[in-house]
Scaffold this active site. Sequence first.
Site, PDB file in Angstrom:
ATOM      1  N   HIS A 164       2.996   6.080  -2.397  1.00 31.11           N
ATOM      2  CA  HIS A 164       4.103   7.027  -2.351  1.00 31.11           C
ATOM      3  C   HIS A 164       5.108   6.881  -3.493  1.00 31.11           C
ATOM      4  O   HIS A 164       5.913   7.784  -3.703  1.00 31.11           O
ATOM      5  CB  HIS A 164       4.831   6.917  -1.013  1.00 31.11           C
ATOM      6  CG  HIS A 164       3.932   7.225   0.145  1.00 31.11           C
ATOM      7  ND1 HIS A 164       3.436   8.488   0.381  1.00 31.11           N
ATOM      8  CD2 HIS A 164       3.419   6.436   1.115  1.00 31.11           C
ATOM      9  CE1 HIS A 164       2.661   8.468   1.453  1.00 31.11           C
ATOM     10  NE2 HIS A 164       2.630   7.222   1.918  1.00 31.11           N
ATOM     11  N   ARG A 182       0.833  -1.206   0.000  1.00 34.40           N
ATOM     12  CA  ARG A 182       0.000   0.000   0.000  1.00 34.40           C
ATOM     13  C   ARG A 182       0.867   1.255   0.000  1.00 34.40           C
ATOM     14  O   ARG A 182       0.655   2.174  -0.769  1.00 34.40           O
ATOM     15  CB  ARG A 182      -0.934  -0.008   1.209  1.00 34.40           C
ATOM     16  CG  ARG A 182      -1.828   1.213   1.300  1.00 34.40           C
ATOM     17  CD  ARG A 182      -1.284   2.177   2.330  1.00 34.40           C
ATOM     18  NE  ARG A 182      -2.128   3.360   2.430  1.00 34.40           N
ATOM     19  CZ  ARG A 182      -1.649   4.564   2.632  1.00 34.40           C
ATOM     20  NH1 ARG A 182      -0.361   4.767   2.757  1.00 34.40           N
ATOM     21  NH2 ARG A 182      -2.458   5.590   2.723  1.00 34.40           N
TER      22      ARG A 182
END
Length: 112
Positions: free
Chosen positions: A82, A77
């Site tokens: 990011h 995730r």
Amino acid sequence: MKYTDQQRLQKIYDTACKLNQYIKDKRISKEELLDDYSLQWLVTTPLYNIGEHAYRISDGFKEKHGDIEWNMIAGLRHRLVHDYDGTNWNIIVEVVFEELPMLIDKIKAINC
């Protein structure tokens, strides 16, 4: 809203099942997922949600159910959110087609 571990586990299970069923119903292949940008977008949101809930499950629950790779799920995730430009879609395809069904089975064995 603060969720209990059981609620988070249920959310992970429900999201994983919906994504898995969608892939099956639409007969999406590994090759299509590797090549189709819209399909890639389609799978990222469920994977974000699964990873966020896995990240927030308590350490005690994670230890009790150590056969599930909680840190890997949460890490995926974080990478998707990011480092989205650096996403390795070969890994995501493996996660969706190989790891997700096994995660569903493991969670189902716990309580669902």
